[in-house]
Design a protein around this motif. Structure first.
Motif, mmCIF file in Angstrom:
data_model
loop_
_atom_site.group_PDB
_atom_site.id
_atom_site.type_symbol
_atom_site.label_atom_id
_atom_site.label_comp_id
_atom_site.label_asym_id
_atom_site.label_seq_id
_atom_site.Cartn_x
_atom_site.Cartn_y
_atom_site.Cartn_z
ATOM 1 N N PRO A 1 4.383 6.444 0.700
ATOM 2 C CA PRO A 1 4.423 7.854 0.295
ATOM 3 C C PRO A 1 3.771 8.068 -1.062
ATOM 4 C CG PRO A 1 6.540 6.837 -0.103
ATOM 5 C CD PRO A 1 5.691 5.788 0.557
ATOM 6 N N GLU A 2 3.322 9.296 -1.295
ATOM 7 C CA GLU A 2 2.750 9.626 -2.598
ATOM 8 C C GLU A 2 3.803 9.488 -3.700
ATOM 9 O OE1 GLU A 2 1.105 13.503 -2.299
ATOM 10 O OE2 GLU A 2 -0.556 12.905 -1.002
ATOM 11 N N ALA A 3 5.014 9.872 -3.382
ATOM 12 C CA ALA A 3 6.112 9.735 -4.339
ATOM 13 C C ALA A 3 7.270 9.061 -3.615
ATOM 14 C CB ALA A 3 6.533 11.098 -4.880
ATOM 15 N N GLY A 4 7.570 7.829 -4.004
ATOM 16 C CA GLY A 4 8.640 7.108 -3.335
ATOM 17 C C GLY A 4 8.310 5.639 -3.191
ATOM 18 N N SER A 5 9.159 4.919 -2.480
ATOM 19 C CA SER A 5 8.997 3.474 -2.324
ATOM 20 C C SER A 5 8.153 3.134 -1.099
ATOM 21 C CB SER A 5 10.371 2.811 -2.190
ATOM 22 O OG SER A 5 11.163 3.060 -3.341
ATOM 23 N N THR A 6 7.278 2.142 -1.253
ATOM 24 C CA THR A 6 6.490 1.631 -0.138
ATOM 25 C C THR A 6 7.366 0.701 0.695
ATOM 26 O OG1 THR A 6 4.429 1.797 -1.394
ATOM 27 C CG2 THR A 6 4.443 0.299 0.503
ATOM 28 N N VAL A 7 7.316 0.868 2.010
ATOM 29 C CA VAL A 7 8.125 0.059 2.925
ATOM 30 C C VAL A 7 7.206 -0.657 3.906
ATOM 31 C CG1 VAL A 7 9.944 0.071 4.679
ATOM 32 C CG2 VAL A 7 10.082 1.652 2.731
ATOM 33 N N ILE A 8 7.384 -1.974 4.044
ATOM 34 C CA ILE A 8 6.631 -2.772 5.010
ATOM 35 C C ILE A 8 7.649 -3.411 5.958
ATOM 36 C CG2 ILE A 8 5.030 -4.672 5.370
ATOM 37 C CD1 ILE A 8 3.899 -4.182 2.620
ATOM 38 N N ARG A 9 7.466 -3.154 7.262
ATOM 39 C CA ARG A 9 8.404 -3.666 8.264
ATOM 40 C C ARG A 9 7.668 -4.622 9.194
ATOM 41 N NH1 ARG A 9 13.297 -1.871 10.832
ATOM 42 N NH2 ARG A 9 13.432 -2.506 13.021
#
Length: 243
Positions: free
Chosen positions: A126-134
């Motif tokens: 996201p532009e603002a928030g946490s990056t999530v890799i699944r």
């Protein structure tokens, strides 16, 4: 009292162990997903702070989710990570990168070491928030994205308009009256139509001229013969002979 303190110490040690486990993957070059080992973001760009790591096994599907600290991962980091997975681990793009509602998403996949299973790597940035890799290992088949050489989405072909017939191509329909008129125009001359008398020059021989008084409607003079008659002239009030 001593037993209670020992129990609390054991619980505390367990909690610390879990926290250390959750944070230790920040510099972990690979992650184990089922029977497969997949390179992590660290292998492509180095250490990026991780705030949470979740693992699970549901319905014979194993997964590992890594959540990175907000602002710790850039789009350039993700691009380098994709290149690493494709070039070194033989992943393919299964969902092309796209941005919707300010969230960049993409997916890569490859065949698992376990027959019939696949490994998927889903990324949300996201532009603002946490990056999530699944990371997910489960049964299924891979479908390359169109950019990776996969089939284009089905599209209903547009119906081609039927060309209008050429107005000059088809012969115009003739009416019955026009056909009859044309037939009459091209028909042979009527036998009763007088033949054209050729023009003559000089004095004409009228010695054999027939007297008009001897002709009738039913006994007309032969064609081409001279007929003698008289016409009254009002100028001199006299009958004159004409042929």
């Amino acid at each position: 009292m001593k037993k209670r303190n020992a129990f609390l110490a054991a619980v505390l040690a367990l909690c610390i162990s879990v926290l250390l486990c959750a944070c230790a993957s920040s510099n972990q070059p690979a992650v184990q997903v089922g029977s497969d080992e997949v390179p992590t973001l660290y292998a492509a760009v180095g250490k990026r702070d991780i705030t949470a790591t979740n693992k699970g096994d549901e319905n014979d599907t194993q997964y590992v989710t890594m959540t990175y600290k907000e602002g710790a991962v850039s789009e350039e980091d993700l691009l380098r990570y994709m290149v690493l997975l494709i070039d070194q681990s033989r992943f393919i793009t299964t969902i092309d990168a796209s941005t919707e509602n300010g969230v960049l998403t993409m997916q890569l996949g490859k065949e698992s070491a376990t027959h019939g299973k696949t490994i998927l790597v889903d990324i949300e940035h996201p532009e603002a928030g946490s990056t999530v890799i699944r990371y997910t290992a489960g049964f299924g088949t891979l479908t390359p994205s169109p950019a990776a050489g996969g089939p284009e989405p089905d599209a209903t072909p547009e119906a081609e308009p039927t060309p209008a017939p050429d107005a000059t191509a088809a012969p115009e329909a003739e009416s019955e009256a026009e056909s009859e008129a044309e037939a009459e125009a091209t028909a042979a001359p009527d036998a009763t139509t007088p033949a054209e008398v050729p023009a003559t020059t000089g004095a004409a021989d009228v010695s054999a001229a027939l007297d008009a008084t001897t002709t009738t409607d039913t006994n007309a003079a032969p064609l081409g013969s001279w007929v003698k008659t008289a016409m009254y002239a009002t100028k001199d009030k006299t009958y004159h002979t004409v042929y």
